[in-house]
Design an enzyme around this catalytic site. Structure first.
Site, PDB file in Angstrom:
ATOM      1  N   SER A 135       0.777  -1.108  -0.099  1.00 39.95           N
ATOM      2  CA  SER A 135       0.067  -0.020   0.005  1.00 39.95           C
ATOM      3  C   SER A 135       0.777   1.313   0.025  1.00 39.95           C
ATOM      4  O   SER A 135       0.445   2.438  -0.402  1.00 39.95           O
ATOM      5  CB  SER A 135      -0.996   0.079   1.069  1.00 39.95           C
ATOM      6  OG  SER A 135      -0.389   0.425   2.250  1.00 39.95           O
ATOM      7  N   LYS A 174       0.802   3.822   7.403  1.00 35.59           N
ATOM      8  CA  LYS A 174       0.223   4.673   6.519  1.00 35.59           C
ATOM      9  C   LYS A 174       0.582   6.200   6.684  1.00 35.59           C
ATOM     10  O   LYS A 174       1.332   6.617   7.683  1.00 35.59           O
ATOM     11  CB  LYS A 174      -1.298   4.635   6.841  1.00 35.59           C
ATOM     12  CG  LYS A 174      -2.290   3.298   6.273  1.00 35.59           C
ATOM     13  CD  LYS A 174      -2.199   2.916   4.951  1.00 35.59           C
ATOM     14  CE  LYS A 174      -2.703   1.720   4.571  1.00 35.59           C
ATOM     15  NZ  LYS A 174      -2.155   0.492   5.143  1.00 35.59           N
TER      16      LYS A 174
END
Length: 217
Positions: A135, A174
């Protein structure tokens, strides 16, 4: 940085190297050449490119020309290195369940990783996590890489962080964005993936990314 290492670089190259390191610390991604031109007050991209080639030959950076913002910080050969505790894996994708937030404590590390001293500088409470998932690939963080973290309980908007989700007892890597509505947006760096939105009370920042050690194929 040792004086002997600094002698191999011009003042401009030193400034560029410091700018690249600072940019990564602030934003979690390398700067573009135009960012370097602006930040270091260089006359043109060709001048910046010339000096980046010198830094690459000297072993301070590696450039990935087929990747946007493809600058990777390295430790030059023979330069000091430090052992950093490897505390386990972190998801760059779906969060990975972990037993307890205490698993982040350095004294619980089963092994260490060898990290260039230039990546750590004078920072304290530094640890490493192995990345699982894709990601964050647009931030040049790939599956199997090792992210070097500094323990922190808060980050600036847009910084890449290890985040603990209290209710789910899961951790994820993230970019963190605080919203006015009390939510935290956990943003992947992958155009194919959607962000996660979490109640701020459910989010605990465990550390911010200060560097990446790439997996060698």
């Amino acid at each position: 940085m040792p004086r002997t290492a600094r002698k191999t670089m011009s003042e401009r190259q030193l400034k560029m190297l410091d700018f690249i390191r600072g940019y990564f610390n602030d934003f979690g991604i390398p700067p573009s050449i135009r960012d370097i031109v602006t930040g270091c007050k260089i006359s043109s991209t060709s001048v910046a490119d010339y000096n980046l080639k010198h830094l690459e030959r000297a072993g301070y950076i590696r450039r990935h020309k087929d990747v946007s913002r493809g600058i990777e910080l390295l430790g030059a050969e023979g330069r000091p290195r430090q052992l950093v505790p490897l505390l386990g894996k972190i998801a760059a994708g779906r969060p990975i369940p972990v037993p307890d937030v205490d698993t982040w404590k350095p004294e619980l590390a089963a092994e260490n990783v060898d990290v260039p001293e230039t990546m750590i500088g004078h920072r304290k409470n530094v640890f490493a996590l192995k990345v699982r998932g894709n990601s964050m690939i647009d931030a040049l963080v790939n599956d199997g890489d090792i992210v070097i973290m500094q323990a922190a309980n808060d980050v600036e908007n847009g910084q890449m962080a290890a985040v603990w989700l209290k209710s789910e007892k899961e951790a994820t890597l993230k970019r963190v964005f605080k919203q006015d509505d009390g939510k935290i947006r956990l943003q992947p760096a992958n155009a194919l993936m959607t962000p996660m939105y979490e109640n701020a009370k459910n989010v605990v920042i465990q550390g911010r990314v200060i560097g990446v050690l790439r997996k060698v194929e």
